[in-house]
Design an enzyme around this catalytic site. Structure first.
Site, PDB file in Angstrom:
ATOM      1  N   LYS A  13       0.816  -1.216   0.000  1.00 24.99           N
ATOM      2  CA  LYS A  13       0.000   0.000   0.000  1.00 24.99           C
ATOM      3  C   LYS A  13       0.858   1.279   0.000  1.00 24.99           C
ATOM      4  CE  LYS A  13      -2.199   0.395   3.833  1.00 24.99           C
ATOM      5  NZ  LYS A  13      -1.492   1.450   4.573  1.00 24.99           N
ATOM      6  N   ARG A  89      -9.274   3.573   9.048  1.00 25.72           N
ATOM      7  CA  ARG A  89      -9.102   2.160   9.349  1.00 25.72           C
ATOM      8  C   ARG A  89     -10.286   1.608  10.136  1.00 25.72           C
ATOM      9  NH1 ARG A  89      -2.984   2.586   9.125  1.00 25.72           N
ATOM     10  NH2 ARG A  89      -2.075   0.626   9.744  1.00 25.72           N
ATOM     11  N   ARG A 128      10.512  -7.734   6.098  1.00 24.36           N
ATOM     12  CA  ARG A 128      10.575  -6.322   5.688  1.00 24.36           C
ATOM     13  C   ARG A 128      11.574  -5.511   6.530  1.00 24.36           C
ATOM     14  NH1 ARG A 128       5.330  -2.411   5.018  1.00 24.36           N
ATOM     15  NH2 ARG A 128       5.187  -2.395   7.279  1.00 24.36           N
ATOM     16  N   ARG A 161      10.928  -2.585  11.736  1.00 24.89           N
ATOM     17  CA  ARG A 161      10.008  -1.860  12.612  1.00 24.89           C
ATOM     18  C   ARG A 161       9.573  -2.754  13.772  1.00 24.89           C
ATOM     19  NH1 ARG A 161       5.566   1.012   8.794  1.00 24.89           N
ATOM     20  NH2 ARG A 161       4.244   0.169  10.422  1.00 24.89           N
ATOM     21  N   ARG A 172      -1.551  -6.926  14.091  1.00 29.52           N
ATOM     22  CA  ARG A 172      -1.906  -5.917  13.085  1.00 29.52           C
ATOM     23  C   ARG A 172      -2.752  -6.531  11.979  1.00 29.52           C
ATOM     24  NH1 ARG A 172       3.310  -3.997  10.926  1.00 29.52           N
ATOM     25  NH2 ARG A 172       2.397  -2.051  10.208  1.00 29.52           N
TER      26      ARG A 172
HETATM   27  P1  AMP Z   1       1.139   2.157   9.262  1.00 25.31           P
HETATM   28  O1  AMP Z   1       2.487   2.692   8.903  1.00 25.31           O
HETATM   29  O2  AMP Z   1       0.055   2.658   8.355  1.00 25.31           O
HETATM   30  O3  AMP Z   1       1.115   0.656   9.407  1.00 25.31           O
HETATM   31  O4  AMP Z   1       0.767   2.754  10.702  1.00 25.31           O
HETATM   32  C1  AMP Z   1       1.611   2.496  11.809  1.00 25.31           C
HETATM   33  C2  AMP Z   1       0.799   2.558  13.086  1.00 25.31           C
HETATM   34  O5  AMP Z   1       0.249   3.892  13.247  1.00 25.31           O
HETATM   35  C3  AMP Z   1      -0.391   1.627  13.167  1.00 25.31           C
HETATM   36  O6  AMP Z   1      -0.057   0.302  13.570  1.00 25.31           O
HETATM   37  C4  AMP Z   1      -1.253   2.332  14.209  1.00 25.31           C
HETATM   38  O7  AMP Z   1      -0.745   2.143  15.506  1.00 25.31           O
HETATM   39  C5  AMP Z   1      -1.052   3.804  13.842  1.00 25.31           C
HETATM   40  N1  AMP Z   1      -2.051   4.222  12.838  1.00 25.31           N
HETATM   41  C6  AMP Z   1      -1.831   4.627  11.565  1.00 25.31           C
HETATM   42  N2  AMP Z   1      -2.980   4.944  10.948  1.00 25.31           N
HETATM   43  C7  AMP Z   1      -3.966   4.733  11.855  1.00 25.31           C
HETATM   44  C8  AMP Z   1      -5.380   4.842  11.824  1.00 25.31           C
HETATM   45  N3  AMP Z   1      -6.030   5.254  10.720  1.00 25.31           N
HETATM   46  N4  AMP Z   1      -6.068   4.543  12.958  1.00 25.31           N
HETATM   47  C9  AMP Z   1      -5.447   4.156  14.078  1.00 25.31           C
HETATM   48  N5  AMP Z   1      -4.116   3.988  14.173  1.00 25.31           N
HETATM   49  C10 AMP Z   1      -3.369   4.279  13.077  1.00 25.31           C
END
Ligand code: AMP
Length: 217
Positions: A13, A89, A128, A161, A172
């Site tokens: 994504k 989300r 990753r 990460r 996740r």
């Molecule tokens: P990502 O890089 O998109 O996987 O986001 C990393 C982390 O940020 C996620 O595992 C959540 O803890 C937080 N996060 C990002 N976007 C959201 C969202 N729309 N709602 C809630 N938590 C978010």
């Protein structure tokens, strides 16, 4: 246009969002990046969010919605449109987004779902690695760096990460397949959903996404 790119962690994504935004001349807004920047800058939002994302959990809706809506209310985003990556989300976030856009006379034109089977996601995520300097993404199996542990593009060190390790990955993916997946119905009901097979090579997926966006117009 305002576009949402939906996909589980590891679906490609982030990579596809950057490419698509560039091709379409749109602004790419990633909620995960906004949280990481807030955390690095030591802001109140960053401090509150840190423990959630280290555990691989969703940050509470109120905090997330306030941060993203404030960010995309900047004039250039309202004027030019945004490609949203990682937000919404949850259904509550999607509703808040619709309401927020409506207040400035805008709406979501298209919601793209990048579909990848769960086993493939697990495999991709556990291999990753990301570079310290610019978050370039590698995979030890499918896209390794030329020198182990070093970014090909900027020479910075690669790291994994915290939320790409061990049980956080499963957590996740569970959140995605139990919660975020409900957004497919939400956008389907609004006749805005397009599904793209994310289990092809990067170029092919990019082409398919462009095709899907055109079909939204
Ligand atoms: P990502 O890089 O998109 O996987 O986001 C990393 C982390 O940020 C996620 O595992 C959540 O803890 C937080 N996060 C990002 N976007 C959201 C969202 N729309 N709602 C809630 N938590 C978010």
């Amino acid at each position: 246009m305002n576009i949402i790119l939906l996909g589980a962690q590891g679906s490609g994504k982030g990579t596809q969002a950057k490419r698509l935004a560039q091709t379409l001349g749109m602004h790419h807004v990633s909620s995960g990046d906004l949280f990481r920047k807030a955390s690095e800058a030591g802001t109140e939002v960053g401090k509150k969010a840190q423990s959630y994302f280290d555990r691989g959990e969703l940050v509470p809706d109120d905090l997330t919605v306030a941060m993203v809506l404030e960010h995309i209310s900047q004039e250039k985003y309202v004027r030019d449109g945004v490609l949203l990556d990682g937000f919404p989300r949850t259904i509550a976030q999607a509703q808040a987004l619709d309401q927020g856009l409506l207040r400035v006379g805008r709406f979501i034109d298209c919601s793209l779902y990048l579909e990848v089977p769960r086993e493939e996601l697990l495999h991709r995520l556990s291999g990753r690695y990301i570079c310290q300097a610019n978050q370039h993404v590698y995979n030890i199996d499918t896209n390794p760096p030329k020198v182990p542990g070093i970014c090909d593009l900027d020479g910075s060190e690669l790291y994994q990460r915290a939320d790409d390790q061990g049980s956080a990955i499963q957590k996740r993916l569970d959140i995605f397949f139990n919660e975020t997946i409900r957004l497919l119905d939400y956008y389907e009901q609004q006749h805005k959903l397009k599904t793209v097979n994310g289990n092809h090579n990067i170029e092919q997926v990019s082409k398919d996404l462009i095709h899907a966006v055109k079909a939204c117009k």
